[in-house]
Design a protein around this motif. Structure first.
Motif, PDB file in Angstrom:
ATOM      1  N   THR A   4       0.831  -1.204   0.000  1.00 61.01           N
ATOM      2  CA  THR A   4       0.000   0.000   0.000  1.00 61.01           C
ATOM      3  C   THR A   4       0.869   1.259   0.000  1.00 61.01           C
ATOM      4  O   THR A   4       0.593   2.207  -0.737  1.00 61.01           O
ATOM      5  CB  THR A   4      -0.929   0.008   1.229  1.00 61.01           C
ATOM      6  OG1 THR A   4      -1.714  -1.186   1.220  1.00 61.01           O
ATOM      7  CG2 THR A   4      -1.850   1.211   1.214  1.00 61.01           C
ATOM      8  N   GLN A   5       1.916   1.248   0.801  1.00 61.35           N
ATOM      9  CA  GLN A   5       2.822   2.387   0.844  1.00 61.35           C
ATOM     10  C   GLN A   5       3.567   2.549  -0.478  1.00 61.35           C
ATOM     11  O   GLN A   5       3.792   3.668  -0.938  1.00 61.35           O
ATOM     12  CB  GLN A   5       3.819   2.235   1.998  1.00 61.35           C
ATOM     13  CG  GLN A   5       3.169   2.297   3.358  1.00 61.35           C
ATOM     14  CD  GLN A   5       4.101   1.847   4.467  1.00 61.35           C
ATOM     15  OE1 GLN A   5       4.965   0.992   4.261  1.00 61.35           O
ATOM     16  NE2 GLN A   5       3.919   2.407   5.663  1.00 61.35           N
ATOM     17  N   LEU A   6       3.961   1.435  -1.087  1.00 59.65           N
ATOM     18  CA  LEU A   6       4.642   1.477  -2.380  1.00 59.65           C
ATOM     19  C   LEU A   6       3.739   2.086  -3.447  1.00 59.65           C
ATOM     20  O   LEU A   6       4.170   2.933  -4.233  1.00 59.65           O
ATOM     21  CB  LEU A   6       5.089   0.072  -2.798  1.00 59.65           C
ATOM     22  CG  LEU A   6       5.789  -0.046  -4.148  1.00 59.65           C
ATOM     23  CD1 LEU A   6       7.045   0.810  -4.198  1.00 59.65           C
ATOM     24  CD2 LEU A   6       6.114  -1.502  -4.433  1.00 59.65           C
ATOM     25  N   ILE A   7       2.485   1.688  -3.466  1.00 64.44           N
ATOM     26  CA  ILE A   7       1.526   2.235  -4.430  1.00 64.44           C
ATOM     27  C   ILE A   7       1.359   3.736  -4.223  1.00 64.44           C
ATOM     28  O   ILE A   7       1.345   4.510  -5.185  1.00 64.44           O
ATOM     29  CB  ILE A   7       0.180   1.490  -4.338  1.00 64.44           C
ATOM     30  CG1 ILE A   7       0.337   0.065  -4.862  1.00 64.44           C
ATOM     31  CG2 ILE A   7      -0.923   2.221  -5.091  1.00 64.44           C
ATOM     32  CD1 ILE A   7      -0.812  -0.858  -4.548  1.00 64.44           C
ATOM     33  N   ALA A   8       1.265   4.164  -2.981  1.00 62.31           N
ATOM     34  CA  ALA A   8       1.130   5.593  -2.685  1.00 62.31           C
ATOM     35  C   ALA A   8       2.358   6.366  -3.154  1.00 62.31           C
ATOM     36  O   ALA A   8       2.232   7.457  -3.734  1.00 62.31           O
ATOM     37  CB  ALA A   8       0.907   5.800  -1.193  1.00 62.31           C
ATOM     38  N   GLU A   9       3.548   5.819  -2.938  1.00 59.33           N
ATOM     39  CA  GLU A   9       4.777   6.481  -3.386  1.00 59.33           C
ATOM     40  C   GLU A   9       4.861   6.521  -4.907  1.00 59.33           C
ATOM     41  O   GLU A   9       5.314   7.507  -5.481  1.00 59.33           O
ATOM     42  CB  GLU A   9       6.009   5.779  -2.808  1.00 59.33           C
ATOM     43  CG  GLU A   9       6.227   6.051  -1.343  1.00 59.33           C
ATOM     44  CD  GLU A   9       6.531   7.512  -1.048  1.00 59.33           C
ATOM     45  OE1 GLU A   9       7.362   8.127  -1.746  1.00 59.33           O
ATOM     46  OE2 GLU A   9       5.920   8.056  -0.108  1.00 59.33           O
ATOM     47  N   MET A  10       4.437   5.442  -5.554  1.00 62.95           N
ATOM     48  CA  MET A  10       4.428   5.422  -7.026  1.00 62.95           C
ATOM     49  C   MET A  10       3.519   6.522  -7.562  1.00 62.95           C
ATOM     50  O   MET A  10       3.869   7.225  -8.510  1.00 62.95           O
ATOM     51  CB  MET A  10       3.962   4.051  -7.543  1.00 62.95           C
ATOM     52  CG  MET A  10       4.964   2.947  -7.364  1.00 62.95           C
ATOM     53  SD  MET A  10       4.322   1.321  -7.810  1.00 62.95           S
ATOM     54  CE  MET A  10       3.900   1.518  -9.529  1.00 62.95           C
ATOM     55  N   ALA A  11       2.362   6.680  -6.953  1.00 66.24           N
ATOM     56  CA  ALA A  11       1.410   7.700  -7.399  1.00 66.24           C
ATOM     57  C   ALA A  11       1.975   9.104  -7.160  1.00 66.24           C
ATOM     58  O   ALA A  11       1.802   9.995  -7.996  1.00 66.24           O
ATOM     59  CB  ALA A  11       0.080   7.530  -6.669  1.00 66.24           C
ATOM     60  N   LYS A  12       2.667   9.280  -6.031  1.00 69.78           N
ATOM     61  CA  LYS A  12       3.212  10.595  -5.701  1.00 69.78           C
ATOM     62  C   LYS A  12       4.325  11.007  -6.669  1.00 69.78           C
ATOM     63  O   LYS A  12       4.439  12.168  -7.024  1.00 69.78           O
ATOM     64  CB  LYS A  12       3.752  10.590  -4.265  1.00 69.78           C
ATOM     65  CG  LYS A  12       4.212  11.956  -3.800  1.00 69.78           C
ATOM     66  CD  LYS A  12       4.505  12.077  -2.304  1.00 69.78           C
ATOM     67  CE  LYS A  12       5.253  10.944  -1.706  1.00 69.78           C
ATOM     68  NZ  LYS A  12       5.731  11.236  -0.326  1.00 69.78           N
ATOM     69  N   HIS A  13       5.128  10.035  -7.112  1.00 70.35           N
ATOM     70  CA  HIS A  13       6.280  10.329  -7.960  1.00 70.35           C
ATOM     71  C   HIS A  13       5.979  10.212  -9.453  1.00 70.35           C
ATOM     72  O   HIS A  13       6.895  10.312 -10.268  1.00 70.35           O
ATOM     73  CB  HIS A  13       7.455   9.429  -7.595  1.00 70.35           C
ATOM     74  CG  HIS A  13       8.007   9.714  -6.237  1.00 70.35           C
ATOM     75  ND1 HIS A  13       8.751  10.826  -5.944  1.00 70.35           N
ATOM     76  CD2 HIS A  13       7.878   9.036  -5.068  1.00 70.35           C
ATOM     77  CE1 HIS A  13       9.082  10.826  -4.676  1.00 70.35           C
ATOM     78  NE2 HIS A  13       8.559   9.736  -4.109  1.00 70.35           N
ATOM     79  N   SER A  14       4.749   9.983  -9.806  1.00 71.39           N
ATOM     80  CA  SER A  14       4.374   9.882 -11.215  1.00 71.39           C
ATOM     81  C   SER A  14       3.076  10.647 -11.429  1.00 71.39           C
ATOM     82  O   SER A  14       2.523  11.227 -10.505  1.00 71.39           O
ATOM     83  CB  SER A  14       4.189   8.415 -11.617  1.00 71.39           C
ATOM     84  OG  SER A  14       3.055   7.867 -10.974  1.00 71.39           O
ATOM     85  N   GLU A  15       2.609  10.622 -12.631  1.00 73.33           N
ATOM     86  CA  GLU A  15       1.337  11.281 -12.940  1.00 73.33           C
ATOM     87  C   GLU A  15       0.170  10.300 -12.887  1.00 73.33           C
ATOM     88  O   GLU A  15      -0.892  10.565 -13.437  1.00 73.33           O
ATOM     89  CB  GLU A  15       1.423  11.942 -14.318  1.00 73.33           C
ATOM     90  CG  GLU A  15       2.451  13.061 -14.364  1.00 73.33           C
ATOM     91  CD  GLU A  15       2.547  13.723 -15.721  1.00 73.33           C
ATOM     92  OE1 GLU A  15       1.751  13.388 -16.613  1.00 73.33           O
ATOM     93  OE2 GLU A  15       3.422  14.588 -15.883  1.00 73.33           O
ATOM     94  N   LEU A  16       0.388   9.176 -12.222  1.00 75.15           N
ATOM     95  CA  LEU A  16      -0.639   8.148 -12.124  1.00 75.15           C
ATOM     96  C   LEU A  16      -1.456   8.322 -10.848  1.00 75.15           C
ATOM     97  O   LEU A  16      -0.958   8.822  -9.844  1.00 75.15           O
ATOM     98  CB  LEU A  16       0.001   6.754 -12.111  1.00 75.15           C
ATOM     99  CG  LEU A  16       0.833   6.362 -13.327  1.00 75.15           C
ATOM    100  CD1 LEU A  16       1.502   5.025 -13.068  1.00 75.15           C
ATOM    101  CD2 LEU A  16      -0.014   6.300 -14.576  1.00 75.15           C
ATOM    102  N   THR A  17      -2.698   7.856 -10.908  1.00 74.61           N
ATOM    103  CA  THR A  17      -3.521   7.811  -9.704  1.00 74.61           C
ATOM    104  C   THR A  17      -3.102   6.587  -8.896  1.00 74.61           C
ATOM    105  O   THR A  17      -2.355   5.734  -9.387  1.00 74.61           O
ATOM    106  CB  THR A  17      -5.015   7.694 -10.056  1.00 74.61           C
ATOM    107  OG1 THR A  17      -5.220   6.441 -10.725  1.00 74.61           O
ATOM    108  CG2 THR A  17      -5.482   8.838 -10.936  1.00 74.61           C
TER     109      THR A  17
END
Length: 89
Positions: A4-17
């Motif tokens: 869950t934390q990885l997904i949140a970080e991915m979203a923060k560092h990209s233009e993805l939701t």
């Protein structure tokens, strides 16, 4: 860090939701799993390589009884970090 934390970080560092990030992560997991199950390795330049390594059968002991047992050989997934990743750590 959990998934869950990885997904949140991915979203923060990209233009993805978060939903798109979760779909991307799930897709990557499936591709790596499929490739490893087919005996292929997955190399990501600058990050590392996912591969299978065979661990041969060996003799072990049952810790409760002390009885000698035969442990079967098995393929295990291994990750070897790339030099660029090692240098950053």
């Amino acid at each position: 860090m959990n998934k869950t934390q990885l997904i949140a970080e991915m979203a923060k560092h990209s233009e993805l939701t978060k939903k798109d990030s979760q779909a991307a992560l799930t897709s990557i997991q499936k591709v790596i799993t499929k490739s490893l199950s087919e005996g292929d390795q997955v190399q990501i330049n600058g990050f590392g390589t996912f591969a299978l390594s065979y661990y041969p059968a060996r003799t072990g002991r049952n810790p409760q009884t002390g009885e000698t047992i035969e442990i079967e050989g098995a393929n295990k997934a291994v990750f070897k970090p790339a030099k660029a990743l090692k240098d950053r750590l």
